[in-house]
Design a protein around this motif. Sequence first.
Motif, mmCIF file in Angstrom:
data_model
loop_
_atom_site.group_PDB
_atom_site.id
_atom_site.type_symbol
_atom_site.label_atom_id
_atom_site.label_comp_id
_atom_site.label_asym_id
_atom_site.label_seq_id
_atom_site.Cartn_x
_atom_site.Cartn_y
_atom_site.Cartn_z
ATOM 1 N N SER A 529 0.858 -1.182 0.000
ATOM 2 C CA SER A 529 0.000 0.000 0.000
ATOM 3 C C SER A 529 0.894 1.231 0.000
ATOM 4 O O SER A 529 2.107 1.140 0.229
ATOM 5 C CB SER A 529 -0.918 0.021 1.233
ATOM 6 N N THR A 530 0.289 2.379 -0.242
ATOM 7 C CA THR A 530 1.102 3.604 -0.282
ATOM 8 C C THR A 530 1.481 4.083 1.114
ATOM 9 O O THR A 530 2.286 5.005 1.248
ATOM 10 C CB THR A 530 0.354 4.730 -1.010
ATOM 11 N N ALA A 531 0.924 3.467 2.176
ATOM 12 C CA ALA A 531 1.284 3.880 3.539
ATOM 13 C C ALA A 531 2.772 3.702 3.799
ATOM 14 O O ALA A 531 3.368 4.454 4.580
ATOM 15 C CB ALA A 531 0.474 3.079 4.557
ATOM 16 N N GLY A 532 3.388 2.698 3.170
ATOM 17 C CA GLY A 532 4.810 2.428 3.401
ATOM 18 C C GLY A 532 5.731 3.068 2.382
ATOM 19 O O GLY A 532 6.927 2.734 2.338
ATOM 20 N N THR A 533 5.210 3.985 1.582
ATOM 21 C CA THR A 533 6.047 4.661 0.588
ATOM 22 C C THR A 533 7.084 5.531 1.284
ATOM 23 O O THR A 533 6.721 6.435 2.051
ATOM 24 C CB THR A 533 5.191 5.529 -0.340
ATOM 25 N N PRO A 534 8.382 5.283 1.045
ATOM 26 C CA PRO A 534 9.401 6.063 1.761
ATOM 27 C C PRO A 534 9.530 7.481 1.219
ATOM 28 O O PRO A 534 9.110 7.783 0.100
ATOM 29 C CB PRO A 534 10.693 5.282 1.512
ATOM 30 N N VAL A 563 -2.175 1.003 -6.754
ATOM 31 C CA VAL A 563 -1.709 0.640 -5.421
ATOM 32 C C VAL A 563 -2.654 1.262 -4.393
ATOM 33 O O VAL A 563 -2.892 2.472 -4.426
ATOM 34 C CB VAL A 563 -0.261 1.131 -5.178
ATOM 35 N N PRO A 564 -3.215 0.469 -3.495
ATOM 36 C CA PRO A 564 -4.201 1.017 -2.555
ATOM 37 C C PRO A 564 -3.565 1.928 -1.520
ATOM 38 O O PRO A 564 -2.367 1.840 -1.236
ATOM 39 C CB PRO A 564 -4.797 -0.232 -1.899
ATOM 40 N N LYS A 565 -4.412 2.797 -0.973
ATOM 41 C CA LYS A 565 -3.949 3.698 0.080
ATOM 42 C C LYS A 565 -3.606 2.927 1.338
ATOM 43 O O LYS A 565 -2.719 3.311 2.114
ATOM 44 C CB LYS A 565 -5.037 4.744 0.366
ATOM 45 N N TRP A 566 -4.311 1.837 1.585
ATOM 46 C CA TRP A 566 -4.141 1.052 2.815
ATOM 47 C C TRP A 566 -4.291 -0.417 2.475
ATOM 48 O O TRP A 566 -5.082 -0.790 1.609
ATOM 49 C CB TRP A 566 -5.160 1.482 3.859
ATOM 50 N N PHE A 567 -3.543 -1.243 3.157
ATOM 51 C CA PHE A 567 -3.572 -2.688 2.902
ATOM 52 C C PHE A 567 -4.570 -3.352 3.830
ATOM 53 O O PHE A 567 -4.540 -3.156 5.037
ATOM 54 C CB PHE A 567 -2.180 -3.282 3.133
ATOM 55 N N ARG A 568 -5.471 -4.127 3.230
ATOM 56 C CA ARG A 568 -6.415 -4.913 4.021
ATOM 57 C C ARG A 568 -6.337 -6.354 3.548
ATOM 58 O O ARG A 568 -6.629 -6.652 2.394
ATOM 59 C CB ARG A 568 -7.845 -4.375 3.877
ATOM 60 N N LYS A 569 -5.927 -7.205 4.477
ATOM 61 C CA LYS A 569 -5.693 -8.600 4.133
ATOM 62 C C LYS A 569 -6.998 -9.291 3.785
ATOM 63 O O LYS A 569 -8.004 -9.107 4.455
ATOM 64 C CB LYS A 569 -5.032 -9.309 5.324
#
Length: 569
Positions: A529-534, A563-569
């Motif tokens: 997800s884009t939350a972990g984009t450095p 690429v989603p904004k947040w990852f949901r398993k």
Amino acid sequence: MDQLHFFSDYIARKYGKRLYRIGIDLALGCPNRVDRFGPGCVFCSEDGNRARHLARKLDLKGQVAAGIAYTAQRYGAEAPYIAYFQAFTSTHAPAEELRRLYGEVLESAPFAVVIIGTRPDALPPETVRLLAELAERYEVWVELGVQSAHDATLELIRRGHDFAAAERAVRALDAAGIAVGCHVIAGLPGENRAMFVETARKIAVLPFRAVKLHPLLTIRGTALASADFPVKPAGLNEYEYADWAAAFLRELPEDRLIMRLTAEAEPEQVITPKWWMSKGQFLAFFHEKFLHPEQDGAFESVMTADGSPTLYHPGFRQHFHTLAGAATEAERKFVIPSRLRERLAAGKPVRVLDVGFGLGVNCAAALRCGGPLEIITLENDPRVLGAALRLYPGGSLEHRLIAALDSGNVFAENGCRVELIPGDARDAAGTFEPQSFDVIFQDGFSPDCNPELWSYDFVRALARALKPGGVLVSYSSAYPYRGALLRAGLAVGESEPFGRKRGGTVAAFDPSLPPLPLPEKERGIILASTAGTPFRDPSLHGTREELFRRREALVARLRRRGVPKWFRK
């Protein structure tokens, strides 16, 4: 005002002991709300500041009983009490209705003091006369919601009255012999410090006898919290609010009492500000700041919960260490996860890179592990050493360390050596030999305000300087930071939480070294997800604004690619 005179102290002197407030909700609503309980002022929550132990009910005697039980259990309170009519507008009814409601409450328990919260536009002459009658039997205070002396602000926050209404109300109450406290909020949308001080000057010439002061809270579900609200509030932190409040109080006459200096709400409901200090820590800090305004305020000092000091950095609006305990954080987030003692026990010299000397807390914690130890420490702000030196008693390890580095950039003692390299850590990172450090402490201010020390490019430079069996540790658990570590080829895990909900970060080339592996969901958030984009800083000279803009553009590009904004398993 040159001294702080608190309402609670005044009450304790007058009645020989502290009296506790019993909160009462008369369920009268507010003249500024549709159907009495609809939307009102933009900052006001749905419950109208009802005491936290009360449910919505009209059984007034039950409320009194619940309040007495609550204060007895929490504070050991005994009679007499203060009847506190706080929720909504406690004069928003005909005088005869108020007479009945007040009487039912006041007959239910031995009350000595009555405090009635209300608004300037809910005090007709017959209500003022009723309050004057009450004042013949009780000590009556009216807590008058003024909020600001600026009509433009009052209109913006949907207050429903102007400042002239407050002037008329306080004069009418004072003429009837009723003591009045003024409720004012710091940091209202659109207001700056100068406007807040101007409110104090206008309050000072009116016959108020007390002031209730606190910072604006943005509460979930209020109009203020809506994305549609046109002006974003300041969200004053402890130090900013302390500065505003001190300036406000200095404009008031010496005989004014302080009814309150802080605001209270359920923490999970508060969007801003997120304070680090507890109520007790703030009041102690404010008292010191108010009584000693001559002290240098560049870096404000505060004692953390384990008895070790820290400083507040006004530029980054953060403390150097968690208020849960600066020394404990150094031990649990840096020394223990890096297994520094075990490395030293092997008898071989250990080289440590300390990114962000700050107050020297991490460095001193490492030195206490013994030798042979060599530490290279980096610090960009030369003012910090002088401020940190004042925190520690002469002769202490911290004082000796900081004094030596401040005077000559080198500290040597008991087989240990510390060298300070001043300046931007990014400049120093490119000068280190590959695979030259056993341990790296990464301890800059958080990525959301100091991204320069957490970018992928800076992390890659640190990784290049890390030995194959070395370890990098940090207090930060930010997704962009962990994303940078993973993309730099490091195995990433966690240390045990302390002072924050999430644990710190441990990274190494050897996957067996991080003590607690990241959960799969965490890896998904970071990598899928884009939350972990450095953050990216290819030149290692970008400004924080450039790093923020670059990451925003990169996130937008990734979102367009699906690429989603947040990852949901």
